[in-house]
Design a protein around this motif. Structure first.
Motif, mmCIF file in Angstrom:
data_model
loop_
_atom_site.group_PDB
_atom_site.id
_atom_site.type_symbol
_atom_site.label_atom_id
_atom_site.label_comp_id
_atom_site.label_asym_id
_atom_site.label_seq_id
_atom_site.Cartn_x
_atom_site.Cartn_y
_atom_site.Cartn_z
ATOM 1 N N GLU A 176 30.507 25.391 46.457
ATOM 2 C CA GLU A 176 29.956 26.715 46.208
ATOM 3 C C GLU A 176 30.984 27.665 45.610
ATOM 4 O O GLU A 176 30.649 28.498 44.764
ATOM 5 N N ASN A 177 32.224 27.554 46.050
ATOM 6 C CA ASN A 177 33.240 28.527 45.639
ATOM 7 C C ASN A 177 34.228 28.004 44.609
ATOM 8 O O ASN A 177 35.099 28.757 44.165
ATOM 9 N N ASN A 215 36.171 29.974 41.974
ATOM 10 C CA ASN A 215 35.111 30.750 41.334
ATOM 11 C C ASN A 215 34.537 31.795 42.291
ATOM 12 O O ASN A 215 33.405 31.717 42.730
ATOM 13 N N ARG A 216 35.364 32.800 42.596
ATOM 14 C CA ARG A 216 34.923 33.940 43.403
ATOM 15 C C ARG A 216 35.337 35.228 42.681
ATOM 16 O O ARG A 216 36.124 36.023 43.210
ATOM 17 N N ASN A 272 38.882 36.012 43.326
ATOM 18 C CA ASN A 272 39.161 34.623 43.729
ATOM 19 C C ASN A 272 39.998 34.526 45.007
ATOM 20 O O ASN A 272 40.768 33.575 45.184
ATOM 21 N N GLN A 300 36.112 29.110 53.680
ATOM 22 C CA GLN A 300 35.277 28.147 52.973
ATOM 23 C C GLN A 300 35.954 27.653 51.699
ATOM 24 O O GLN A 300 35.895 26.457 51.379
ATOM 25 N N THR A 301 36.593 28.563 50.977
ATOM 26 C CA THR A 301 37.265 28.170 49.742
ATOM 27 C C THR A 301 38.420 27.215 50.035
ATOM 28 O O THR A 301 38.622 26.226 49.315
#
Length: 255
Positions: A4-5, A20-21, A26, A31-32
Motif C-alpha cells: 500500500e505504501n 509512496n506517501r 514519504n 506499516q511502511t
C-alpha cells in the motif's frame, strides 16, 4: 506480494522500490517499515534481481523522517523496542543484503530518512536534496543507526556537528564530506542511478555478495580475515570460472 505504501518495480535485473506517501513527504510509519522489510526480503531471495534502487515519490522528499505521531507517547521500553525492531527488520537488513542497494535521494532525507539512506551501500542525491538528523531539536537522538553509521561515513567530528546542531546540509556539501557519492539534477537522478545499477548487474553476483560482507566488517577486527576467507571461497564458484574464462577468451562474462 501487494503493498500500500510502496511501489515495487522489477526490470532487467534491477528492482526499484519507491516509498509512496507523498502526502506525508514519504515519512516512515510502522506499516511502511513493515512493507519495506517484506520487499527487501522478497528481493534478497530473488536470484533474478542483481541490484536494488530505493527512492521516494515526487520531487520534494526521499523520506522526511519517521512518523512522530506514532510514538510520541511511548515510554522507555516501548521506545527501545521501536528502535530495536526497526534496526533488525529493516536498516540492518538493507546493510546486509546479498546484493547492492542504492539510495536515490530525491529531496529531504531527514532523521529516519537519512538513516535509511545510510543503511544503503551507495547514495546518489538530487541537487535539491537536504540531509540531516534533527532529532535533538525534539529532545531525542537518532534511533535507527544514525549515531553509528554517520561517523563511519563522514568521520566523528562532522557527525557530531550534524547530530548536535541538527543542521540540514545541501547535497553538494553531503558529497564533499562523503555522505553521498554523486549529485545530479532531479530530472537525471533516477537515470544516473539506474546506469550505475546496470553496470553492477553485469558483474558476478556471488562475488558482490561476499564483497558486501567483507566491506561491512572493514571497521572490525574480523575484516581482514573475512576478506581472506571470501577470497578463497570465490575460487570454488562457477562465477570465478566464467569470469576467468571470459578474460582469457577476450569476451564479456555471462554471470
Amino acid at each position: 506480494m501487494s503493498y500500500e505504501n510502496i511501489l515495487l518495480n522489477k526490470e532487467d535485473k534491477i528492482s526499484t522500490i519507491t516509498i509512496n506517501r507523498p502526502e506525508s513527504l514519504n515519512a516512515l510509519n510502522a506499516q511502511t517499515i513493515k512493507e519495506l522489510s517484506d520487499a527487501f526480503s522478497e528481493l534478497n531471495a530473488d536470484t533474478s534481481c542483481r541490484a536494488i534502487i530505493i527512492t521516494g515519490s515526487g520531487e520534494k522528499s526521499f523520506v522526511a523522517g519517521a512518523d512522530i505521531k506514532e510514538f510520541i507517547d511511548f515510554g522507555k521500553e516501548e521506545a527501545e523496542q521501536l528502535a530495536r525492531n526497526g534496526q533488525n527488520s529493516l536498516f540492518n537488513k538493507i546493510e546486509n543484503m546479498n546484493k547492492p542497494v542504492i539510495a536515490a535521494v530525491n529531496g529531504f532525507a531527514l532523521g529516519g530518512g537519512l538513516e535509511l539512506a545510510m543503511a544503503c551501500h551507495i547514495r546518489y542525491a538530487s541537487e535539491n536534496a537536504k540531509l540531516g538528523l534533527p532529532e535533538v531539536t525534539l529532545g531525542l537522538i537518532p534511533g535507527y543507526g544514525g549515531t553509528q553509521r554517520l561517523p563511519k561515513l563522514v568521520g566523528k567530528g562532522i557527525a557530531n556537528e550534524m547530530i548536535f546542531s541538527a543542521k540540514m546540509i545541501p547535497a553538494q556539501r553531503a558529497k564533499e564530506i562523503g555522505l553521498v557519492n554523486e549529485v545530479y539534477p532531479i530530472e537525471e537522478l533516477l537515470t544516473k542511478t539506474k546506469e550505475l545499477a546496470s553496470i553492477i548487474a553485469k558483474n558476478s553476483p556471488m562475488a558482490i555478495s561476499k564483497a558486501i560482507n567483507a566491506v561491512n566488517l572493514s571497521d572490525t577486527d574480523k575484516g581482514f580475515e573475512t576478506e581472506i576467507k571470501h577470497f578463497g571461497e570465490v575460487f570454488e564458484l562457477d562465477d570465478k570460472k566464467e569470469g576467468v574464462s571470459a578474460f582469457i577468451e577476450k569476451r564479456k562474462p555471462n554471470f
